[in-house]
Design an enzyme around this catalytic site. Structure first.
Site, PDB file in Angstrom:
ATOM      1  N   CYS A 118     -55.597  13.249 -25.924  1.00 27.99           N
ATOM      2  CA  CYS A 118     -55.930  11.965 -25.929  1.00 27.99           C
ATOM      3  C   CYS A 118     -54.641  11.414 -26.456  1.00 27.99           C
ATOM      4  CB  CYS A 118     -57.054  11.339 -26.787  1.00 27.99           C
ATOM      5  SG  CYS A 118     -58.390  12.424 -26.613  1.00 27.99           S
ATOM      6  N   HIS A 172     -56.645   4.423 -30.366  1.00 29.58           N
ATOM      7  CA  HIS A 172     -56.034   5.891 -30.647  1.00 29.58           C
ATOM      8  C   HIS A 172     -54.664   5.735 -30.996  1.00 29.58           C
ATOM      9  CE1 HIS A 172     -56.907  10.492 -30.322  1.00 29.58           C
ATOM     10  NE2 HIS A 172     -56.801   9.996 -31.639  1.00 29.58           N
ATOM     11  N   ASN A 186     -56.938  12.671 -19.882  1.00 30.80           N
ATOM     12  CA  ASN A 186     -56.381  14.259 -19.910  1.00 30.80           C
ATOM     13  C   ASN A 186     -57.489  14.986 -19.146  1.00 30.80           C
ATOM     14  OD1 ASN A 186     -57.342  13.737 -23.214  1.00 30.80           O
ATOM     15  ND2 ASN A 186     -58.623  15.212 -21.898  1.00 30.80           N
TER      16      ASN A 186
HETATM   17 CA    CA Z   1     -58.894  12.610 -23.938  1.00 33.21          CA
END
Ligand code: CA
Length: 465
Positions: free
Chosen positions: A74, A132, A286
């Site tokens: 990620c 993130h 991903n």
């Molecule tokens: Ca991910």
């Protein structure tokens, strides 16, 4: 000189007749799913989960069969997408730990996000969902990184049910697990949990579009679904009585919630006559982590974390009505790194010459005006495991195991990466290996410790992050 001026002036009038719709600064909406399998959308052949709204992006625009992200987990993948540069150039090569006030645990100030690139040319930017790329440190929060609006969570994942979100202040959450239980932030303020999180993000995306017309905008709709924990409401679960595996059933319900969200967002664009002014892209950050969330990457090999195709080749489609052809399939490799370059090119935004973007403007390629390969090479390095891949045309060099021997695959004949051609085609192998080493020499080492360095992380996860 005069003649040149006349030619360009009349050429301009020919291509941009007075009164034509101004699409020189199109809106961009990127809808990014989290850990969605390559085969888990209808446009890539999924049979047990209906995704009619996501599929409509491919049928109204272009499906990219060889669409890649720049990393198979990620955080680094998002750092690449949001800057348009290989994140290994600036040390973002691990999933960050959730240390809310640590300025090093996120995107370096030295790089610019798409929102920061587009702000000087008049764009209004919003992110809804997962960030993130840092948390509460002054250089980390999305509102400090070019975004005018934020509605979401700062960490790498989140629980979906309102009753699970019991920590009001995300700056006080200790570690990754607690960060999953915080209230959602509206800009800097925590807001009380309201509904199933995916639905809440979809509502907010529609609201963003309704509120931000009349100026160019960039919306990053960053769903954390269908990342674990697997949680869904009966509204969505009831659609999948035909799926017996309880894990797959909940995963399917989560994907279906995203699809509903994509549907209401597209409807809002239609209602507000914004379809011809808006590029809408859909992709995953991903590949699917097959055993964790019951996703499916078939027929490509491997899963999230891998340098096999299953780690970094993802569902990838985009529409731009009136500009991109409808129902086209595009087979040359393209990358999530291309969104920044596309928007910079279209909007006239400026890029720091010392930090050139790694992507290209995709539009001429997808329209068929440019028939070359958008990328001569696409690269991947996973520093901690010393794993690599390089894609050139149909060939892919891959070092799938730490410090292992390079292998070579022909992805046109062998999309499942089953027949190693290293011994048959030593010249190509050697060329790609040299290219790999040259590219690696441009990179730096990771600049912060990752989730893999936490003592609580189990060995299997450490191997693959
Ligand atoms: Ca991910």
């Amino acid at each position: 000189m005069k003649l040149n001026f006349k030619i360009s002036f009349f050429t301009f009038l020919f291509w941009f007749p007075l009164g034509a719709a101004d699409i020189s600064k199109p809106n961009l909406i990127v809808i990014m799913a989290d850990d969605l399998g390559y085969a888990d959308v209808g446009f890539n052949g999924c049979k047990d989960i209906g995704t009619p709204n996501i599929d409509s992006i491919a049928s109204n625009g272009v499906k990219c069969t060889n669409g890649y992200v720049s990393y198979p987990v990620c955080g680094p993948s998002r750092a690449g997408f949001i800057t348009g540069r290989y994140q290994q150039r600036f040390g973002f090569e691990r999933n960050p730990q959730y240390k809310p006030n640590d300025p090093n645990m996120g995107l370096t100030r030295k790089e610019k996000t798409i929102a920061e690139l587009l702000a000087p040319v008049g764009y209004h930017s919003g992110i809804i969902g997962k960030w993130h790329l840092g948390a509460h440190a002054p250089t980390s929060h999305p509102m400090k990184r070019g975004f005018d609006e934020f509605y979401g969570h700062l960490g790498g994942g989140h629980r979906y049910m309102p009753e699970d979100l019991v920590i009001k202040d995300s700056a006080k959450a200790k570690g990754e697990a607690e960060s999953y239980r915080t209230w959602i932030l509206k800009n800097y303020s925590p807001v009380p949990p309201r509904k199933y999180l995916t639905d809440e993000f979809s509502d907010e995306a529609v609201s963003f579009v309704e509120r931000n017309q009349g100026k160019p905008f960039f919306l990053f709709l960053s769903y954390n679904a269908p990342h674990t924990p697997l949680q869904a409401t009966s509204k969505y679960l009831d659609r999948f009585s035909h799926i017996e595996n309880p894990k797959r059933k909940t995963y399917a319900a989560m994907v279906s919630a995203i699809d509903d969200g994509v549907g209401v967002l597209l409807k809002s664009l239609r209602k507000n006559k914004l379809e011809e002014k808006t590029i809408v892209a859909f992709l995953s950050d991903n590949g699917g982590p097959i055993t964790k969330n019951a996703s499916n990457n078939s027929p490509i090999r491997g899963a999230k974390g891998d340098v096999w195709e299953g780690g970094h080749r993802v569902p990838f489609a985009l529409q731009w009505k009136g500009t991109l052809p409808a129902g086209k399939r595009y087979h040359h490799p393209v990358s999530s790194l291309d969104f920044a370059a596309t928007m910079v090119d279209l909007s006239g935004a400026k890029v720091d010459k010392a930090k050139p973007l790694d992507g290209v403007n995709l539009i001429p390629y997808l329209k068929g005006e440019n028939t070359d390969l958008p990328h001569e090479y696409l690269y991947l390095r996973k520093f901690d495991q010393q794993r690599y891949s390089v894609r050139k045309g149909k060939y892919k060099l891959v070092i799938p195991f730490p410090n292992g021997k390079p292998q070579l695959y022909d992805l046109e004949d062998d999309v499942g990466e089953t027949s190693d051609l290293a011994l048959d085609k030593p010249k190509i192998l050697s060329e790609l290996n040299t290219i790999r080493q040259d590219w690696s020499a441009q990179l730096i080492e990771p600049t912060f410790m990752g989730l893999i360095h936490l003592p609580t992380r189990n060995k299997k996860k450490k191997r693959n992050e």
